[in-house]
Design an enzyme around this catalytic site. Structure first.
Site: not given
Ligand code: NAX
Length: 328
Positions: A160, A188, A17, A163, A11, A105, A98, A13-15
């Site tokens: 998490d 998660h 990545g 955070r 992934g 996936n 779901r 080139s995703g956000q």
């Protein structure tokens, strides 16, 4: 100097990545004396975007960056990999249930597990699954890689954890580094259990410093559990820089140790604390300087904690059941 290590990122080139690759190449993950080769995996339709990211990496002239592989073939991406950060995943599309999301996936992570089994460096490999549902995706990848120790796979609950630290630091007027023995249990997801009961600052218990059970239960726990949704509401996009930063923290600590401090990692369960053997479950862990993690043992969970633990455990069992027939 040190030999370069091979770091696969899916992934790419995703956000996430886009944040992650630059941090790795700059030395944030493995330190200023560890050269790296980035092995980027993307979908065929994202190869052009990946080319752009690769051009930008070149343009940073990072001294530690010794090579970039751009590919849509998992076998190439994982060839000789010492690290694999599995970020790319199928997002939930409109109207998708779901169960469908879990199955879509499961396919991706079955393929990638097999490719890791065939191609990665089994003696050094550390796998971090970021792509959601992260814990169950880690389970699927590991089960498809029978010749790799399942303890070399993990899923990310470090975001998490971080955070939670930030919320606690603000509440107590302390620094995040002052807070010890905080942890995330379980999945998660919104059922995760951020647990402050063992926490301390300078040896004084967190519960007595905060002294506000109502705040913990009605404010702190839901804030950490729902933080991802709050970021989307504010930014219009899901967490990316903070997720990449947590992935960096996770891999750095797993490699160089936590100095005796607790952190949270979703790892292969042998049944510790009553989680089902084989689940990828977030536990409090301490990593030694040689890069071996140990679950913190002997903690006594009170009634409230046991209920929270049970809820997140049940969700993980349910996720595993939904994809069971797809496991080898
Ligand atoms: P993006 O949609 O921006 O990027 C995902 C990238 O993965 C895309 O470029 C896509 O082409 C690629 N991809 C999809 N399937 C692939 C495959 N089979 N092989 C290789 N590449 C593939 O998502 P982004 O915001 O970067 O988030 C990535 C994942 O992280 C999502 O599943 C997201 O839910 C998850 N997150 C997990 C977090 C955690 O703490 N564990 C927090 C942040 C994030 O929400």
């Amino acid at each position: 100097g040190k030999q370069p290590v091979r770091i696969a990122v899916t992934g790419a080139s995703g956000q996430i990545g886009y944040q992650l690759l630059f941090r790795i190449a700059s030395g944030s993950m493995l330190g200023p004396d560890q050269p790296v080769i980035l092995q980027c995996l993307e979908l065929p339709q994202a190869m052009n975007a990946l080319k752009g990211v690769s051009m930008e990496l070149d343009d940073c002239a990072f001294p530690l960056l010794k090579g970039i592989v751009q590919t849509d073939d998992p076998n190439r991406a994982f060839a000789g990999a010492d690290y694999a950060l599995l970020v790319g995943a199928r997002p939930r599309s409109k109207g998708m249930e779901r169960g469908d999301l879990l199955k879509a996936n499961a396919e991706i992570f079955s393929v990638q597990g097999k490719a890791l089994d065939k191609n990665a460096n089994k003696d050094t490999l550390r796998v971090l699954v970021v792509g959601n549902p992260a814990n169950t995706n880690a389970l699927i990848a590991a089960r498809n890689a029978p010749s790799i120790d399942p303890k070399r796979f993990s899923a990310m609950t470090r975001l998490d954890h971080n955070r939670g630290l930030a919320q606690l630091a603000e509440k107590t007027g302390s620094s995040v580094t002052d807070i010890e023995k905080f942890c995330i249990w379980g999945n998660h997801s919104a059922t995760q259990y951020p647990d402050i009961n063992f926490g301390s600052i300078n040896g004084k218990s967190l519960t007595s410093i905060i002294n506000d059970d109502e705040w913990v239960k009605k404010n702190f726990i839901p804030t950490v559990q729902q933080r991802g949704a709050a970021i989307i509401a504010a930014r219009g996009l899901s967490s990316a820089a903070s997720a990449a930063s947590a992935a960096i923290d996770h891999m750095r600590d797993w490699t160089y140790g936590t100095n005796g401090q607790w952190t949270s990692m979703a790892i292969y369960s042998e049944g510790e604390y009553g989680a089902d053997k084989g689940l990828y479950f977030s536990y409090p862990v301490i990593v030694s300087p040689n890069g071996k993690y140990e679950i913190v043992k002997g903690l006594q969970l009170d009634q409230f904690s046991k209920e929270r633990f049970e809820k997140t455990r049940a969700e993980l069992v349910e996720e595993m059941t939904a994809i069971k027939e797809l496991l080898p």
